[in-house]
Structure formats: structure tokens, C-alpha cells
Design a protein around this motif. Sequence first.
Motif, PDB file in Angstrom:
ATOM      1  N   ASP A   1      40.908  22.748  22.942  1.00  0.00           N
ATOM      2  CA  ASP A   1      41.131  22.879  21.502  1.00  0.00           C
ATOM      3  C   ASP A   1      40.954  21.539  20.789  1.00  0.00           C
ATOM      4  O   ASP A   1      40.490  21.492  19.642  1.00  0.00           O
ATOM      5  N   ARG A   2      41.323  20.450  21.457  1.00  0.00           N
ATOM      6  CA  ARG A   2      41.200  19.117  20.857  1.00  0.00           C
ATOM      7  C   ARG A   2      39.797  18.539  21.018  1.00  0.00           C
ATOM      8  O   ARG A   2      39.487  17.497  20.455  1.00  0.00           O
TER       9      ARG A   2
ATOM     10  N   GLU B   1      44.749  23.240  25.754  1.00  0.00           N
ATOM     11  CA  GLU B   1      45.051  22.247  24.712  1.00  0.00           C
ATOM     12  C   GLU B   1      43.935  21.217  24.598  1.00  0.00           C
ATOM     13  O   GLU B   1      43.507  20.854  23.490  1.00  0.00           O
ATOM     14  N   GLU B   2      43.430  20.748  25.725  1.00  0.00           N
ATOM     15  CA  GLU B   2      42.356  19.754  25.717  1.00  0.00           C
ATOM     16  C   GLU B   2      41.061  20.331  25.162  1.00  0.00           C
ATOM     17  O   GLU B   2      40.316  19.655  24.443  1.00  0.00           O
TER      18      GLU B   2
END
Length: 218
Positions: free
Chosen positions: A35-36, A32-33
Amino acid sequence: GVLKAFTELGYDCTGIELEESRLEFAREFMKEELDRGVVQFLNKDIYDVVPEVDLGSKFDLIILKDVIEHIPDQGKFMPQLHRFLKPGGKVFFAFPPWQMPYGGHQQVLPQKWASKMPYYHLLPGGLYPAALKALGVQSNGIKTMEEIRSTGISIERFLRICSKSDFSIAGKKFYLFNPIYEYKFGIKPKKQLGLIAGIPYLRNYLIMGMYYLVEVKN
């Protein structure tokens, strides 16, 4: 896990790792990190990294948690950190002194008695590998323990290398029970008494975790 704590506080983070297999886990753990765009990972030898080219920036804070005691030739390595720091940047070190009860990291061994016995990593010369073998540790485990012995570091040697590398101490904490033990073993953190922490050399045997924050001199 260390970087995740900082990304959750809103910071952009970078992880540098020599072993690709560890980065495979990190990419999954922090998908997730990634992707962000708040974390990036680099698989490269630290001596070959050019921060401005490979990473795009220098850093306010470098975190070496349970790392310095595994690095060969710390006196060569530590000055390299200057290349990565912004003006006013700091470096955080956390490490167990080599002479502490489990400074040899024997607690990670799968063999029951080999993982429970304190201080025997301090046996000189060939007595240590002989003791490991007698306790049922296999040859690959003995090799790993010997590698850790070759890089183990005391508080006093760490301070000498810091000074020679043009770093001064900005903050420190001495732990009888390292805070990470709460997550690994269910043991609550406990700071070491100031009287013991102030006795050079002896304190290495009675402190299980050191936290140091260092900065460039002057």
C-alpha cells in the motif's frame, strides 16, 4: 520475511517469484508495504524478466537467500544476474553446502526419523530414495527430495560458477550453525572454525551455512 527486514530499514524492494501461490501469501504478509509502494512483486520466470520494462529499474543488491541450491543449471542462471545489477551492485548468497548433515533438506520432512537423520541424503543412486521409502516418506516427498538432490551445490562448485560468471568474492562467512536455525530450531548461530573452513571439500561436510557477497569482476 527477507524483504520485510529491508523495507523496515527504509529500502525499496522487489520480489520475483515463479509460484503464484507463494506471492499470494507475500501480498498478504506485506500488505502495508504494498500500500505504501515500498515493495512490488512479480510472478514471472527470471529468464523472461526485462528489468527496465518489467520492474522499472536495476538494483543495488540482489538477495538469494536459500535459493541457489534449488535452481537447476546454476551455471546458466548466475550470469543472468548481471542484467539486474546497477554499476557497483552486489549479490548476496546464503546456502547450505550439499554435503552438510542436512544438505538434502530432510529436516522439513514430517516423518520423525527421516527428518532427524544426518548425511543419508549422500547415499548414491537408488539407495537414497529407497532409504526415504523405508523411513515412511511418501512418493511426493521422495520426489521433492530427489529434486533437491539434483540441484544441491558445494562450496567449490559455487566458487567455480561465480568465477565463470564474472563475479568475484567481496565477503564471506562460514557457519557451523546457520543463523536461521535460531528462528527455526532455537539453536544459537555459531561460526565454523577458520581451520576447518579453510580445508576445501572437507569443509562442505562440517559447515551448515555459507554467506557470500559477490560483485562484478574489475
